[in-house]
Structures are given as C-alpha cells and as structure tokens.
Design a protein around this motif. Structure first.
Motif, short mmCIF file in Angstrom:
data_model
loop_
_atom_site.label_atom_id
_atom_site.label_comp_id
_atom_site.label_asym_id
_atom_site.label_seq_id
_atom_site.Cartn_x
_atom_site.Cartn_y
_atom_site.Cartn_z
N GLY A 95 1.38 6.37 3.06
CA GLY A 95 2.41 6.62 2.07
C GLY A 95 2.96 8.03 2.07
N GLU A 96 2.12 9.01 2.41
CA GLU A 96 2.56 10.41 2.43
C GLU A 96 3.71 10.61 3.41
N GLY B 26 0.81 -1.21 0.00
CA GLY B 26 0.00 0.00 0.00
C GLY B 26 0.85 1.26 0.00
N ILE B 27 1.90 1.29 0.82
CA ILE B 27 2.81 2.44 0.86
C ILE B 27 3.45 2.64 -0.51
N SER B 28 3.95 1.55 -1.10
CA SER B 28 4.60 1.64 -2.40
C SER B 28 3.62 2.09 -3.48
N ALA B 29 2.37 1.66 -3.39
CA ALA B 29 1.37 2.10 -4.37
C ALA B 29 1.17 3.60 -4.31
N PHE B 30 1.17 4.16 -3.10
CA PHE B 30 1.02 5.62 -2.97
C PHE B 30 2.21 6.34 -3.59
N VAL C 261 -10.57 -11.76 1.29
CA VAL C 261 -10.01 -10.59 0.62
C VAL C 261 -10.06 -9.32 1.45
N LEU C 262 -11.23 -8.95 1.96
CA LEU C 262 -11.42 -7.60 2.50
C LEU C 262 -10.60 -7.27 3.74
N PRO C 263 -10.36 -8.19 4.68
CA PRO C 263 -9.47 -7.84 5.78
C PRO C 263 -8.07 -7.45 5.31
N TRP C 264 -7.57 -8.12 4.27
CA TRP C 264 -6.26 -7.75 3.72
C TRP C 264 -6.34 -6.43 2.96
N THR C 265 -7.49 -6.18 2.32
CA THR C 265 -7.68 -4.89 1.65
C THR C 265 -7.57 -3.74 2.64
N GLY C 266 -8.14 -3.93 3.84
CA GLY C 266 -8.04 -2.89 4.86
C GLY C 266 -6.61 -2.56 5.19
N ILE C 267 -5.76 -3.59 5.30
CA ILE C 267 -4.34 -3.36 5.60
C ILE C 267 -3.68 -2.59 4.46
N MET C 268 -3.97 -2.95 3.22
CA MET C 268 -3.37 -2.24 2.09
C MET C 268 -3.82 -0.79 2.03
N LEU C 269 -5.10 -0.54 2.28
CA LEU C 269 -5.61 0.83 2.24
C LEU C 269 -4.98 1.68 3.34
N VAL C 270 -4.77 1.11 4.51
CA VAL C 270 -4.09 1.83 5.58
C VAL C 270 -2.65 2.14 5.17
#
Length: 394
Positions: free
Chosen positions: A211-212, A70-74, A197-206
């Motif tokens: 990322g900022e 998620g950080i890298s995606a940002f 899927v969705l519990p892992w999605t929450g981690i990625m979104l966080v």
C-alpha cells in the motif's frame, strides 16, 4: 508529486472494476450454461477451449480483488490512528462474514431456508480483514512477515499429514486445505467450504504491505519499477515452479497426450485452496496491469472505475439480478414449481439439465453488467455526498 495521486488511485479502481466485470461472467456461466452443473470446464481431458477460457479468465478475479483490498486497507488506515484503523478492519471483517452467511448466500441460492450455505470469497475476505486488523496493531513489519510466510509458504502443508476426521480436521481444512468440502449441520442443512481462509489472508497482507507504494509521497518512477519487478517476478516464479513440478500446487502438473491439452493442463492451477502457482499465474499479470493502468485514461477506464469504486454494492446487485433473471427464464421456458429445487444443485430455479450455449451466456453477462452501470454510478455519487455510518460498510 501530489498531482499524480488521482491517477494512482484510479489505477486501483480500474483494475478492481475490470475483475468485477469479469467475475460476473463466471456467475452467469453457473446459472445459464448448459454444462455448468454437469462438467468441469477446467478438465483438460474433456473440456473445450471456449469453456476452459470462460472459466480460466475468471481465476484472476478473487486474488486480484483480495490484493487490492489489502492496498485499499493500507490507504484508508493512513487517515486513522493505528487503533482506530484496527478496530474498523475488525468490524468491517465481521460484517462481511455476517453478510456472506445471510444476504450473499440468499442471493446465490434464493433459498429462504438456507439448506446449503456457501463460505466463499466474502467469507475469506472478512476473516482476512479481522486478522489484518489484529496484526496491524503490532507493526507493518509484522504484517509483511506473516503475509510473505503465508503467501510463499502455505503450500508446505501439501506435504504434511493432518487429522482425517473430527474437529481438528475441520479446523485445518477451513483454515488451510479445503479443496472444497461439504460439512453437514443437520439432516437438511450443509455448509460448503470453498475458500480456505489463510492462503487468502496471505494475499491480503501482501497487498497491505504494498500500500505504501500508492501514497502521494511515493516516487512514481520507483512505484512503477517495483510493480514491474513484482509482477514479472511472480510470472517467472509461476513458470519455474510449474516446470519443476514439485512445490506450489497441491496436485502436480499431469502431462497430456497432445500439445493443446498439455497447455490447458499447464495453466490449470489450484484455486481451492489458492496455491502459490495460482497466485503467481494471476497476481503477476494483475500487478503488471496496475503499472499499465496508471498511464491509461479513456472512456473505458472511466467506465471500469465506476464498478471498481463500489465493489461490494456491485457484488450484491449482480448476484440478485442474475438470479432474478434466472427465475424469469425458468418460468418462460415452461418449467414448473416442482422443478424449483433440485437436491443435486444448491441454486433454486436451476435444474440440472437447464441452460444454454456459451454465446448466450456471454450475451447475458454483457447485458447484466451494462444494466448495473447506472446503479453503481448513482451509488458512487451518493456515497461521495453523504456521511451515513453504514456507507463505510456497503
């Protein structure tokens, strides 16, 4: 301020490399440990400390990797327009789903007929990227709100009643509650859903929302302060929720008859699906490690960062190498072709009673990781000096 950028990004690569190296230990255990297919190393009533630790330490890998994704995606999105970044995330996510169903599953099983299809971490990361790509079209605030709701709130479903059968039951389990489950496709093919899927999605979104903190114009002192606050906050949250024993894990902490077994039970949180307590236990220390690694640079961090810069390449290679080694050992130890497939086990060339003690597993793990260093370093250099489109996906 810009002079600190390499150290910041390096801290991400170092931590990602560390968890990738540890991850290989779990897969070496699956293929080569004598009791990997016959005993639960996390069962406090029957396990040994060595077996428990060998499995438990690898619990840090998947959530840390998803957070860093998620950080890298940002960070990657900052070099693109909003729409271009969204489209890339969706395309990369779909590619990862396809890769999981094909090249990753073959590496896992060495079964060309795909009788058992695993839906695991790459599957969850792929769909999480698709969801992130769609949400990021709205705003970063939407990503943050949805991420926090999923991260802290998904264990509410532990108290809800879902359909017990039919399509609705399958959908809910695939999205939220799989612990895991096996779905028959036909008489000879099944799908194992191990990562809801969705519990892992929450981690990625966080992670995307964090990322900022890793951009070149973000104050280093403030970043460190936030990392320490978030890391310790999650550790404390895990401890508090574990003692309260009412929320944050599908199954409550069951007290054991002696101190050691009780400690093992305390840290035995749910990975399938990843509970809030599990996330606090693993991501708290991982976020603290990000703060520490920013200040550390030596030959070991340089080595780890090589693995961390090419995670999917390493992921594929380590599975193919481990399984190829398993085939060699299978035949060298006198097993026959009639034993290649054991219907009780999804892995080819891995009979139920096959395997070695943990010290042998650790030696195999170290050897495999060491062998992969040069290919990973070569691929990292190749990717840095070439511009083919497919390099963005491998």
């Amino acid at each position: 301020m810009n002079t600190t950028t390499p150290n910041r990004i390096s801290s991400i690569d170092v931590l990602r490399g560390l968890v990738m190296v540890i991850m290989a230990l779990d897969h070496a255990r699956d293929y080569f440990h004598i009791t990997a297919m016959t005993a639960d190393p996390m069962d406090p009533a029957t396990t040994t400390v060595a077996a428990y630790f060998t499995r438990w330490i690898t619990h840090f890998c998947a959530p840390t990797f998803v957070l860093l994704s998620g950080i890298s995606a940002f960070l990657a999105a900052r070099r693109k327009t909003k729409s271009a970044a969204s489209i890339f995330l969706i395309k990369r996510g779909l590619w990862l789903v396809i890769a999981e169903l094909t090249i990753v599953n073959f590496a896992l099983t060495y079964n060309p007929f795909y009788n058992f299809i695993f839906l695991q971490v790459i599957w969850a990361i792929g769909w999480s990227m698709v969801i992130l790509g769609l949400l990021s079209l709205w705003s970063r605030k939407v990503v943050l709100i949805v991420g926090l709701l999923l991260f802290f709130g998904h264990n509410v479903v532990d108290y809800m009643n879902f359909p017990k059968e039919g399509a609705a039951s399958v959908i809910w389990q695939v999205l939220l509650t799989s612990r895991p489950m096996v779905l028959p496709l036909d008489a000879t093919h099944v799908v194992g859903v191990f990562y809801a899927v969705l519990p892992w999605t929450g981690i990625m979104l966080v992670g995307y929302s964090m990322g900022e903190w890793f951009t070149s114009d973000f104050p280093a002192a403030l970043r460190k302060k936030r990392l320490l606050l978030a890391g310790w906050g999650l550790v404390v949250l895990f401890i508090v929720l574990r003692f309260i024993n009412l929320y944050g894990n599908p199954m409550p902490w069951v007290h054991q008859p002696d101190f050691l077994r009780n400690v093992l039970a305390f840290f035995n949180t749910s990975k399938y699906p990843p509970s809030l307590q599990y996330a606090g236990m693993t991501l708290g220390p991982a976020i603290l490690a990000l703060a520490v690694f920013e200040q550390v640079k030596n030959k070991w961090t340089d080595v780890l960062s090589v693995y961390g810069r090419v995670p999917f390449f390493y992921y594929l290679l380590h599975f193919y190498l481990l399984h190829a080694l398993l085939v060699v050992v299978f035949f060298l130890t006198g097993h026959h072709t009639t034993e290649i497939m054991d219907l009780r086990i999804p892995f080819q060339f891995r009979p139920m009673t096959f395997g070695y003690s943990l010290p042998v597993v650790y030696l195999i793990w170290i050897a495999v990781v060491a062998v992969l260093y040069r290919p990973c370093r070569w691929y990292n250099q190749y990717r840095a000096t070439h511009q083919q489109w497919w390099l963005k996906y491998l």
